[in-house]
Design an enzyme around this catalytic site. Sequence first.
Site, PDB file in Angstrom:
ATOM      1  N   ASP A   1     -87.434  17.052  41.702  1.00 28.26           N
ATOM      2  CA  ASP A   1     -87.108  16.227  42.649  1.00 28.26           C
ATOM      3  C   ASP A   1     -86.512  15.014  42.103  1.00 28.26           C
ATOM      4  O   ASP A   1     -85.765  14.253  42.727  1.00 28.26           O
ATOM      5  CB  ASP A   1     -88.278  15.878  43.639  1.00 28.26           C
ATOM      6  CG  ASP A   1     -87.726  15.802  44.969  1.00 28.26           C
ATOM      7  OD1 ASP A   1     -86.437  16.183  45.380  1.00 28.26           O
ATOM      8  OD2 ASP A   1     -88.353  15.311  45.773  1.00 28.26           O
TER       9      ASP A   1
ATOM     10  N   HIS B   1     -90.817   9.441  42.237  1.00 31.65           N
ATOM     11  CA  HIS B   1     -89.478   9.300  42.297  1.00 31.65           C
ATOM     12  C   HIS B   1     -88.943   8.777  43.900  1.00 31.65           C
ATOM     13  O   HIS B   1     -87.700   8.560  44.369  1.00 31.65           O
ATOM     14  CB  HIS B   1     -88.804  10.609  42.224  1.00 31.65           C
ATOM     15  CG  HIS B   1     -89.352  11.804  43.159  1.00 31.65           C
ATOM     16  ND1 HIS B   1     -90.683  12.433  42.646  1.00 31.65           N
ATOM     17  CD2 HIS B   1     -89.275  12.249  44.340  1.00 31.65           C
ATOM     18  CE1 HIS B   1     -90.963  13.503  43.652  1.00 31.65           C
ATOM     19  NE2 HIS B   1     -90.198  13.209  44.506  1.00 31.65           N
TER      20      HIS B   1
END
Length: 973
Positions: A110, A379
């Site tokens: 991701d 993230h």
Amino acid sequence: LFFFQESMHAYAANVYTSVVEELVKEKQRKFIAVEQEFFRLWWDAVATDTYKQQVHQLLQEGQLEFVIGGQVMHDEAVTLIDDQILQLTEGHGFLYETFGIRPQFSWHVDPFGASATTPTLFALAGFNAHLISRIDYDLKADMQKNKKLQFVWQGSPSLSEGQEIFTHVMDQYSYCTPSHIPFSNRSGFYWNGIAAFPDPPKDGVYPNMSLPVTDTNIHLYAQTMVANIKERAAWFRTSDVLWPWGCDKQFFNASVQYSNMDLLLDYINKHSDEFGVTVQYATVGDYFQAVYSRNLTWEIRDSQDFLPYSTEPFQAWTGFYTSRSTLKGIARKASSLLYAGESFFAQYVRKHPASSICKCGALKQLQSLRWAVSEVQHHDGITGTESPKVKDMYMNNLMYGMFNVKKLMASIIFDMNNAKKNREVYSSVYVKDSGIPDVDHYVVVYNPLAWNITTFVVVSVSHLAMSVYDELGHPVPAQVQTSAESHSTYDLYILVAISGLSYRKYNVKPLNGKQSAFIGRSVKYKRKDITRADQQNRQLLPVVNNCYQVFFDQNTNLMHSITERETNQTVQLTQEFLEYHVNGDVMKGPISDNYLFAPNASAVPVSKAVGLEVVSGNLMTEIRQYFYSNVTSEDYIYAVYTRMYTVPEGYDGKLLCHRIEQEYSAGPLELNREAVLRTSTNLNTRQLLYTDSNGYQIQKRPFKAYVNNTVARNYYPMVQTAYIEDDTTRLMLLAERAHGVSSQGNGQVEVMLHRRLWNNLQWDLNYSLTLNDSSVVRPVIWLILGTKAVTNILYRTSGLALEHRPVVMFGALSGDKPKPPRRLQQNSAHGSPVTVPPNLHLQTLSIPGWRYSSNHAEQVHSIRMGKQKQGDADFSRVLLRIRHLYEVGEDPVLSQPVMVNLKSLLKGLGSVMVVEERSLTGTWDVNTLKRWKWKTAQYPSKGLSNSTETSENCIVTVHPKEIRTFFVYFQGQ
């Protein structure tokens, strides 16, 4: 932990409870778990003894597999390697201590683009394969078509095949199951639907539950699944297909998930002749094992990364390099304070075993900051791509952890100086408005780096007449001047010279006698209209120190040029603020948001008038430039404070003299504006930019022209370093937080400092992901100008000096005369500091506190027998990491391997008895770590690779770019 509590309540706690229940029912079912922060919250707060027993069992049988194993799935673009290692180590320590397991595969599906530092990191941690997904859409299509989605990645040019790793890039479907089923207008494969926040539905019926598998549709379901498997099979070289099942926030009701999938897999396997495929539940490890055993020869990829990342022609994910600049700044400040606190505490424990401070409590204080710094590497954390309330959670956790560590450091100092317990203690780190009282007070300054440093620390004072003395009562060079920030206080700059991992105390007194600090005198110049400046009769104002002469153009009040005095080389250099105007209406075209940067056109200059004030004294000169929208505007919109230092005789001023320090003030911006500082030079750079990769290595960034979105697709992350150069001269920028950076013209480098956005994209509104950030940001950048040879020597040490500025703490004296302080190092005035050569960095010196045995067989045995050590943390094991800062061939001297004698390096901490060399996160003995060796054209023989030469009798040779990790045990423990 607000967001985590909400997430745990609505979703995460149910995932583990529900998945464990379902895996236990059927042996063939499998599941992979990634982020330890969620798992640990479940393990500590939710899991019953029965569930815990079952997790042990499932791990043993390979039904449950931990992949990556860090606290979070970290971002790859804007994180520092130290923090990536921290969060990975934090998770791995827990997994090894609790289960005796060590993750060996990654699942980096991701993060928005893939860095070349990550494969090296995972190789050093003992991983056998790496998996990524988000890379440029056009590049992925090309690799997919040519079956090149799998390769052996040599992420580090210097470590090359020693730390290479097999890498799998997911195909165009990425990590979520395609949900479209042609035989129904409902979705398929997501039988538990979508998690409902904040409360689970009372009746258990979630939104968007997929069509259940029944006798009537099972054949159609099977056909759909098989067709997708076959489409993907064509993109890979082996006949093994990884088919991800799930997506974000799935498996909170695992029973309905598995019961439907069981039927489907069973049906396909019963009709495998007809379908031409067999299917099974698998973990990532199962998949890589299958591919590895095919024994194919793979192509090698060099150290080129996959940044930036675009998903379509107008979707360049380069905005997040700058989004929420304040959070990015605090995250790095916290990381640097943690680094200082760890070594400070480790030394204290070693030297004062019978101390009055509770060690377990102290470790908890450090752990609160370890957790906060680890979690923000997520993230959707430091990237600035979270909603405001989640951002507030990260900020609160960081501030709380920083408060704890400051408190711990202050209490250690006061314990070691036998401070009277009733004395007021207050500590502050890099904070100018620390409100120092008018009485005499101490300033305690700790140098967290393992080098001698000479630098200035800034303290706010209430008088112009001040004097500063060291522990022996000798005067210390200092300069005091009006503060640019506040009209009621003054800035006192104190010149400190401190050896590695040591602290010094300075006594700051209102003036008594003759020894006063130098006073900075201010000259204000008239505001200039830069649109009407006279280009003919230039009047230049010089500002000089021993390294540079900087000229300002008095017609515009802008910087004009810099002369590097050693070579007498002059570079034309001007700086201006510009703004990109961006669109916030999806009906009108591409938008900018937390993730994306989509400028309407070229950047527009923002200021028509510039004010100038020069504050000069014997030690430093500060040039204050104020940028106004026009000549009559009342308030400035941007400011630059440029500082140049002059170091007196007898001090090592090389680094100080060579840096031109700039602090900027940007904001509040207008809506849908993105602010950049553009530095333009006459260097012929051919628009080639260099940026660092996570503070570990440098990437070359040639300007690329695209049909669409060229400006945004030429933005890159700068975590610590960026530079431009011509054949002889280099201009280097060093940063204390991440920024987007680009070279939009020959001789130019621009840094994005701030963004303020609002758009009406429904998805963004649903998650309150519009970046209406009305803050003022104050980032700092150091400029270094010089020949390539000189900047090469300076920039690594300077970058770390900026990252790890000294920690400043304050203590008041209550009237009595100070006793000479007992020092951390007791031998001499400056003790026995810890010092490494300038091409090495002491990356970690800490007491992790893990209780696991470093003998693997023993550790596994004690877990199986249920005999894990409970109770107090282990304070006898010291974690040490040493990193070589240079690449092979980068510098004739500094790129050489270095021999380090760990015994003499650490003699100030005690007598070293045992040193064990470990994998990066500490869970493997390097002598037993054998990673899979994937066959490549270069190295056709396949086998297991052994990574490093081990250290004999505490003498280690550290080669370029190596990061070596050790457990150290001292005598008497």
